[in-house]
Design an enzyme around this catalytic site. Structure first.
Site, PDB file in Angstrom:
ATOM      1  N   THR A   1       0.864  -1.182   0.000  1.00 47.12           N
ATOM      2  CA  THR A   1       0.000   0.000   0.000  1.00 47.12           C
ATOM      3  C   THR A   1       0.898   1.227   0.000  1.00 47.12           C
ATOM      4  O   THR A   1       2.026   1.175   0.506  1.00 47.12           O
ATOM      5  CB  THR A   1      -0.914   0.035   1.239  1.00 47.12           C
ATOM      6  OG1 THR A   1      -0.080   0.131   2.396  1.00 47.12           O
ATOM      7  CG2 THR A   1      -1.781  -1.202   1.337  1.00 47.12           C
TER       8      THR A   1
ATOM      9  N   GLU B   1      -5.792  -3.358  -1.235  1.00 51.42           N
ATOM     10  CA  GLU B   1      -6.277  -4.583  -0.604  1.00 51.42           C
ATOM     11  C   GLU B   1      -7.452  -5.210  -1.355  1.00 51.42           C
ATOM     12  O   GLU B   1      -7.835  -6.344  -1.047  1.00 51.42           O
ATOM     13  CB  GLU B   1      -6.750  -4.275   0.836  1.00 51.42           C
ATOM     14  CG  GLU B   1      -5.634  -3.932   1.807  1.00 51.42           C
ATOM     15  CD  GLU B   1      -5.301  -2.448   1.837  1.00 51.42           C
ATOM     16  OE1 GLU B   1      -5.505  -1.757   0.811  1.00 51.42           O
ATOM     17  OE2 GLU B   1      -4.834  -1.975   2.887  1.00 51.42           O
TER      18      GLU B   1
ATOM     19  N   TRP C   1     -20.188  14.734  12.609  1.00 51.15           N
ATOM     20  CA  TRP C   1     -19.157  14.544  11.600  1.00 51.15           C
ATOM     21  C   TRP C   1     -19.377  15.503  10.428  1.00 51.15           C
ATOM     22  O   TRP C   1     -20.493  15.627   9.919  1.00 51.15           O
ATOM     23  CB  TRP C   1     -19.189  13.111  11.062  1.00 51.15           C
ATOM     24  CG  TRP C   1     -18.597  12.115  12.012  1.00 51.15           C
ATOM     25  CD1 TRP C   1     -18.117  12.351  13.265  1.00 51.15           C
ATOM     26  CD2 TRP C   1     -18.431  10.716  11.768  1.00 51.15           C
ATOM     27  NE1 TRP C   1     -17.650  11.195  13.816  1.00 51.15           N
ATOM     28  CE2 TRP C   1     -17.834  10.166  12.925  1.00 51.15           C
ATOM     29  CE3 TRP C   1     -18.712   9.877  10.689  1.00 51.15           C
ATOM     30  CZ2 TRP C   1     -17.520   8.813  13.023  1.00 51.15           C
ATOM     31  CZ3 TRP C   1     -18.405   8.529  10.800  1.00 51.15           C
ATOM     32  CH2 TRP C   1     -17.811   8.006  11.958  1.00 51.15           C
TER      33      TRP C   1
HETATM   34  P1  ADP Z   1      -3.405   4.213  -0.004  1.00 44.41           P
HETATM   35  O1  ADP Z   1      -4.340   3.594   0.989  1.00 44.41           O
HETATM   36  O2  ADP Z   1      -2.014   4.104   0.424  1.00 44.41           O
HETATM   37  O3  ADP Z   1      -3.813   5.572  -0.477  1.00 44.41           O
HETATM   38  P2  ADP Z   1      -4.693   2.840  -2.125  1.00 44.41           P
HETATM   39  O4  ADP Z   1      -4.373   3.147  -3.502  1.00 44.41           O
HETATM   40  O5  ADP Z   1      -4.939   1.442  -1.758  1.00 44.41           O
HETATM   41  O6  ADP Z   1      -3.487   3.347  -1.296  1.00 44.41           O
HETATM   42  O7  ADP Z   1      -5.903   3.762  -1.695  1.00 44.41           O
HETATM   43  C1  ADP Z   1      -7.158   3.279  -1.371  1.00 44.41           C
HETATM   44  C2  ADP Z   1      -8.007   4.382  -0.850  1.00 44.41           C
HETATM   45  O8  ADP Z   1      -8.204   5.393  -1.828  1.00 44.41           O
HETATM   46  C3  ADP Z   1      -9.394   3.970  -0.468  1.00 44.41           C
HETATM   47  O9  ADP Z   1      -9.427   3.357   0.789  1.00 44.41           O
HETATM   48  C4  ADP Z   1     -10.143   5.295  -0.514  1.00 44.41           C
HETATM   49  O10 ADP Z   1      -9.943   6.042   0.663  1.00 44.41           O
HETATM   50  C5  ADP Z   1      -9.470   6.024  -1.647  1.00 44.41           C
HETATM   51  N1  ADP Z   1     -10.283   5.912  -2.865  1.00 44.41           N
HETATM   52  C6  ADP Z   1     -10.120   5.064  -3.887  1.00 44.41           C
HETATM   53  N2  ADP Z   1     -11.039   5.265  -4.843  1.00 44.41           N
HETATM   54  C7  ADP Z   1     -11.837   6.264  -4.411  1.00 44.41           C
HETATM   55  C8  ADP Z   1     -12.988   6.934  -4.937  1.00 44.41           C
HETATM   56  N3  ADP Z   1     -13.517   6.639  -6.114  1.00 44.41           N
HETATM   57  N4  ADP Z   1     -13.550   7.898  -4.175  1.00 44.41           N
HETATM   58  C9  ADP Z   1     -13.028   8.231  -2.981  1.00 44.41           C
HETATM   59  N5  ADP Z   1     -11.949   7.653  -2.443  1.00 44.41           N
HETATM   60  C10 ADP Z   1     -11.353   6.676  -3.139  1.00 44.41           C
END
Ligand code: ADP
Length: 551
Positions: free
Chosen positions: A187, A331, A449
């Site tokens: 990640t 994940e 929130w």
């Molecule tokens: P990191 O967690 O290190 O940023 P990832 O690429 O696995 O790496 O990121 C996943 C996260 O990105 C998700 O848990 C979410 O918070 C965010 N994310 C992914 N796609 C979207 C989306 N379409 N809208 C909002 N948030 C998103």
């Protein structure tokens, strides 16, 4: 009673063999900046994958589940490694070339990478770190670049083309257990230390089928996909694997990721589809507005990785490039949801609303929402809680070293094995997810929130605002309050009162949610994969480095 069906393993090998035979003529086109792109058919790339596997086995001694890392942009050679390494039974480890040096060294050592295949253009990234990457025995350089910087280290250096030349173009691929490791990806550490996710052959195979469904990307061999999302970022969202299943042609930008070359490659190579994070699309939009080009071939763009602002979706729609929003994470392989509107909403006022959600869950992804006290929340489109998921392409643990038990931290996995995503949102009765925040980014103001994402999207709809990030900052009275950080258009004045009024009147943000703290920055800090880095903003605020106006 057991079934009477054959138990044939679902493997990356099958994707490779299928793609190179049935879709032999589909192409991988790699942009080279000047002159003709590098063009290769799936049949050619597949044959080169076999040659690479022979070289890795015979010359570099790769055996069993040895890790072979790649430090590469999106290009044909990277695709060859994508298939060669898992098909021979080893594990492909894609390295994020934008990670801070320390993290890159840590990840390579943690995964015990034995080989690193590196683009010649990325030798300057690898060379200074290589002495500390003691597990690495071999470096394979692909493409031009000054190799002298790699001299004198403990690793043997090879040239990709010389290494594979003359070797057999077929390989007697081993029979593999579908649950075996095929690839790994750490990640990017937006909210903590990098954690290793290990994909199985089975998870990649099933995820590829999902990518190819009409409900997801729904592409065929008549399409060409411009794959901007990096191959080191969750397997380029599974596209390189999915393409070999259905013959989708790939257009690979290599290191030419700036808006101008992207616009040029769209005009010249005429892709029908493209996939990237919102920041790339923002840049491309500005480029197309400044220097219009014929981008009429591109009818579908997949946006994910961060929320797609409404303004961006509308701007792309207006240019004939229909945006499809999707959510996922390292994940989740990553496809978790895709925002295709339901049939009854198509062509109605409800359609855009559905498309702006993160999307609906496919059958392979089960979802539930958990409230602050661990209670299950209803799918009513109103109750916000942490999203938890499970399914055959969702991680159930993190890699913890070759001989160690996998890691299952309590904050990432529920006692009954579901992945806690760290994302907060609602789910509508018909299964559409709307994220309101990351668990760590929600602003907890006086027991209520506030969604930082809602404020950001509303701000980015203002004509003077290029980008906006909202973070929680400590407040004596309310606990936390929002700080609005905005990047303004060239020549626009910082009129915070007007922006606040815009949020209240145009975006209908409730009064108690309106930020009173405002600041202008040149650019929102970004993580290695182009997401807003709110950790940095919070730190800058705490250190008094931001020039904050209070309304
Ligand atoms: P990191 O967690 O290190 O940023 P990832 O690429 O696995 O790496 O990121 C996943 C996260 O990105 C998700 O848990 C979410 O918070 C965010 N994310 C992914 N796609 C979207 C989306 N379409 N809208 C909002 N948030 C998103």
């Amino acid at each position: 009673m057991l079934s009477t069906m054959q138990d044939v393993p679902l493997t990356v090998t099958r994707l490779l063999e299928h793609g190179m035979r049935v879709h032999a003529r589909s192409r991988i086109t790699t942009w080279t900046g000047e002159g003709e792109p590098r063009r290769r058919t799936f049949a050619e790339a597949g044959a080169r994958s076999a040659q690479l596997a022979h070289a890795l086995h015979d010359e570099l001694g790769v055996r069993g589940d040895d890790r072979v890392a790649t430090l590469m942009f999106n290009n044909a050679e990277h695709v060859e490694a994508y298939f060669a390494v898992p098909a021979m039974g080893a594990v492909l480890h894609t390295l994020n070339l934008r990670l801070p040096a320390e993290q890159l060294v840590w990840i390579v050592q943690h995964a015990s990478d034995r080989v690193v295949i590196v683009d010649g253009s990325l030798i300057p990234v690898l060379a200074p770190l290589l002495p500390r990457m003691t597990s690495v025995k071999h470096v394979v350089v692909s493409g031009p670049g000054d190799r002298s910087a790699l001299d004198g280290t403990h690793a043997r250096v090879h040239d990709y083309e010389e290494l594979i030349a003359g070797r057999p173009a077929t390989y007697d691929w081993p029979e593999l257990d579908e649950r075996q490791a095929a690839a790994m990806c750490y990640t990017s550490g937006t909210t903590g230390d990098p954690k290793g996710v290990v994909y199985s052959h089975r998870s990649i195979y099933l995820h590829s089928m999902q990518v190819n469904m009409a409900e997801s990307m729904g592409l065929t061999d008549r399409d060409t996909s411009l794959i901007v999302v990096p191959q080191f970022h969750v397997n380029a969202w599974g596209l390189p694997h999915a393409t070999f299943m259905t013959g989708i042609n790939m257009l690979m930008p290599d290191r030419f990721l700036q808006p101008a070359p992207l616009a040029e490659m769209i005009e010249r190579e005429r892709p029908t589809h493209a996939a990237a994070v919102p920041t790339i699309w923002q840049g491309l939009l500005a480029e197309l507005n400044a220097r219009p080009r014929d981008v009429s071939s591109l009818v579908q763009v997949t946006i994910g990785g961060s929320a797609c602002p409404r303004s961006l979706m509308e701007a792309f729609d207006a240019k004939g490039m229909r945006v499809c929003h999707a959510w996922g994470m390292t994940e989740t392989s990553p496809l978790g949801t895709v925002a295709r509107p339901p049939a009854h909403a198509v062509g109605t006022d409800e359609e855009l609303g559905y498309r702006l959600t993160q999307g609906r869950f496919p059958a392979g992804v089960e979802a539930r929402l958990t409230g602050p006290d661990g209670e299950r929340l209803p799918w009513d489109g109103k109750s916000a809680g942490e999203l938890e998921v499970r399914g055959p392409w969702i991680a159930g643990a993190y890699y913890n070293g070759a001989d160690a038990e996998p890691l299952r931290p309590d904050d990432k996995f529920s006692p009954d094995g579901w992945l806690k995503t760290g994302d907060v949102g609602t789910i509508s009765p018909d299964g559409y997810l709307t994220l309101t925040d990351r668990a760590k980014d929600v602003i907890k103001s006086g027991g209520e929130w506030i969604s930082s994402v809602a404020l950001e999207n509303a701000l980015m709809a203002h004509p003077d605002v290029v980008e906006a990030a909202v973070v929680a900052v400590p407040d004596e009275r309310w606990g936390e309050r929002p700080l609005a950080t905005v990047v303004l258009k060239d020549g626009a004045a910082a009129d915070f009162a007007a922006l606040r009024a815009f949020l209240a009147e145009e975006a209908r943000i409730a009064k108690w949610q309106l930020p009173e703290r405002w600041t202008v920055v040149d650019a929102v800090p970004k993580t290695s994969v182009g997401k807003f880095d709110k950790k940095v903003l919070r730190r800058q605020y705490a250190a008094g480095e931001l020039d904050v106006t209070r309304l």
